[in-house]
Enzyme design. Structure first.
Site, short mmCIF file in Angstrom:
data_model
loop_
_atom_site.label_atom_id
_atom_site.label_comp_id
_atom_site.label_asym_id
_atom_site.label_seq_id
_atom_site.Cartn_x
_atom_site.Cartn_y
_atom_site.Cartn_z
N GLY A 124 2.93 2.29 -2.85
CA GLY A 124 2.50 2.24 -4.77
C GLY A 124 3.14 1.81 -5.16
CB THR A 125 4.40 -1.88 -5.33
OG1 THR A 125 3.27 -2.45 -4.76
CG2 THR A 125 4.72 -2.12 -3.43
NE ARG A 126 0.38 -4.28 -10.67
CZ ARG A 126 1.14 -4.57 -11.08
NH1 ARG A 126 1.76 -4.24 -11.85
NH2 ARG A 126 1.11 -5.77 -10.81
N GLY A 146 -7.00 4.08 -4.81
CA GLY A 146 -7.23 4.89 -4.25
C GLY A 146 -8.38 4.97 -4.04
CG HIS A 157 -7.87 5.91 3.52
ND1 HIS A 157 -6.37 6.41 3.70
CD2 HIS A 157 -7.81 5.04 2.77
CE1 HIS A 157 -5.74 6.14 3.28
NE2 HIS A 157 -6.31 4.96 2.33
CE LYS A 213 -3.57 -0.09 -0.23
NZ LYS A 213 -3.68 -0.98 -1.98
NE ARG A 255 0.10 7.52 0.40
CZ ARG A 255 -0.95 7.20 0.11
NH1 ARG A 255 -2.29 6.02 0.13
NH2 ARG A 255 -1.71 8.17 0.46
CB SER A 301 -3.80 2.56 2.30
OG SER A 301 -4.07 1.88 1.43
#
Length: 345
Positions: A101-103, A309, A312, A99, A182, A190
């Site tokens: 932002g690896t992708r 995105g 939350h 979570k 993050r 997240s």
């Protein structure tokens, strides 16, 4: 007699016209064939591309088109050999964090013509069953690429799995390692949100974030909760530093990658010794999605999956404050080790 002469003339004009059209079609076909066989720009240096070289559009289209067909398995061994394609072990791995932002990072790096990505998470080093299948099994899970390109895979579970650093070290002690982070509390929420969505999809109930993140007996942060543990970045990084020097790691700001991706990508290009090829042209903001999308060329654009995105849930502000206070000393140590400071509260 005049009629016969006119008929003969029309016949000759027809033949000449047919020959001209045939020649034109041949040239078009020939040029198209050459375009399809045109390899990517030859690469000099470590990963091979000279800074002054330009990647032609047709070469980029060639990479996106032909290699896609090979990845789908629609190619014979003869075609693979003819194109000089290989399945290479990765020269860089995005090892985490979940979570963070690896992708998004992987997809954005794939904009570079000298980068080829593994489309799926392989989970080779963190899965005992997969690891037992051996390094050749892992290599065959990699996409086809040209020898001058670099293959990158991502499996965020690598960062927190105890056995992984030693296993990767045994494969390649000089590999480049990418970590995208993050703000720890935001990342934990997240993480929770993704699990919550999965539970709701199956019509299952789930605890509120506050109940999981805070130990009800001590009213302190629950370090047994995985989402909390994953956000203690320095604890995991210290385990990796037993095998790799800090110079082999690059820390990516996952929050900045969302709002201002290009500077972060340029830093990664430099870390991987790649010439700068990703530009603002390749990134455009999609107001509907609220994220940057990718532009490979004039005909091929791509946005990340709709699951990125997620909104939350609201979390009690006192719990957020407690978590940020808990993470603060770990964050300071993370800044000190990595040499990169973030404006985390």
């Amino acid at each position: 007699m005049l009629f016969k002469q006119q008929a003969l003339l029309r016949q000759k004009l027809f033949v000449l016209g047919s020959l001209a059209i045939g020649s034109l079609l041949y040239l078009v076909a020939r040029v198209g064939s050459l375009d399809r066989l045109q390899p990517l720009c030859p690469i000099d240096g470590r990963f091979g591309l000279r800074d002054q070289d330009e990647i032609p559009l047709r070469a980029l289209q060639f990479k996106r088109g032909l290699l896609h067909e090979f990845r789908k398995g629609n190619a014979t061994k003869e075609q693979i050999q003819l194109q000089n394609l290989v399945q290479q072990l990765p020269k860089a791995i995005i090892i985490g964090v979940r979570k963070g932002g690896t992708r998004a990072l992987l997809e954005m790096l794939n904009l570079h013509p000298a980068v080829v990505k593994a489309s799926q998470e392989i989970h080779f080093f963190d899965n005992d069953e997969n690891y037992a299948k051996g390094i050749e099994w892992y290599r065959k899970k990699m996409p086809f690429s040209y020898p001058h390109q670099i293959t990158i895979e991502k499996s965020p579970a690598y960062f927190i799995t105890e056995e992984v650093p030693e296993r990767i070290y045994k494969m390649n002690s000089s590999i480049k390692l990418l970590i995208i982070v993050r703000e720890p509390t935001t990342r934990a929420i997240s993480d929770y949100t993704q699990v919550l969505e999965g539970k709701e999809r199956k019509n299952k109930t789930y605890y509120k974030f506050e109940k999981l993140a805070i130990d009800p007996n001590t009213c302190e942060v629950n370090t047994k909760y995985k989402a909390v543990r994953t956000s203690i970045y320095t604890k995991h990084l210290e385990r990796w530093l037993k095998y790799f020097p800090i110079e082999q790691f690059h820390i990516v700001d996952g929050d900045r990658l969302i709002t201002e991706p290009l500077p972060e990508l340029q830093l990664v290009e430099k870390f991987l010794n790649l010439p700068p090829r990703i530009s603002q042209y390749n990134l455009y903001f999609n107001a509907t999605r609220g994220f940057y999308c990718l532009r490979f060329n004039i005909v091929f654009n791509k946005c990340l999956a709709g699951s990125k995105g997620r909104i939350h849930p609201e979390v009690d502000t006192s719990v957020i404050t407690k978590l940020r206070k808990f993470f603060h000393p770990f964050n300071q140590k993370f800044y000190q080790i990595t040499g990169r400071t973030f404006n985390w509260p």
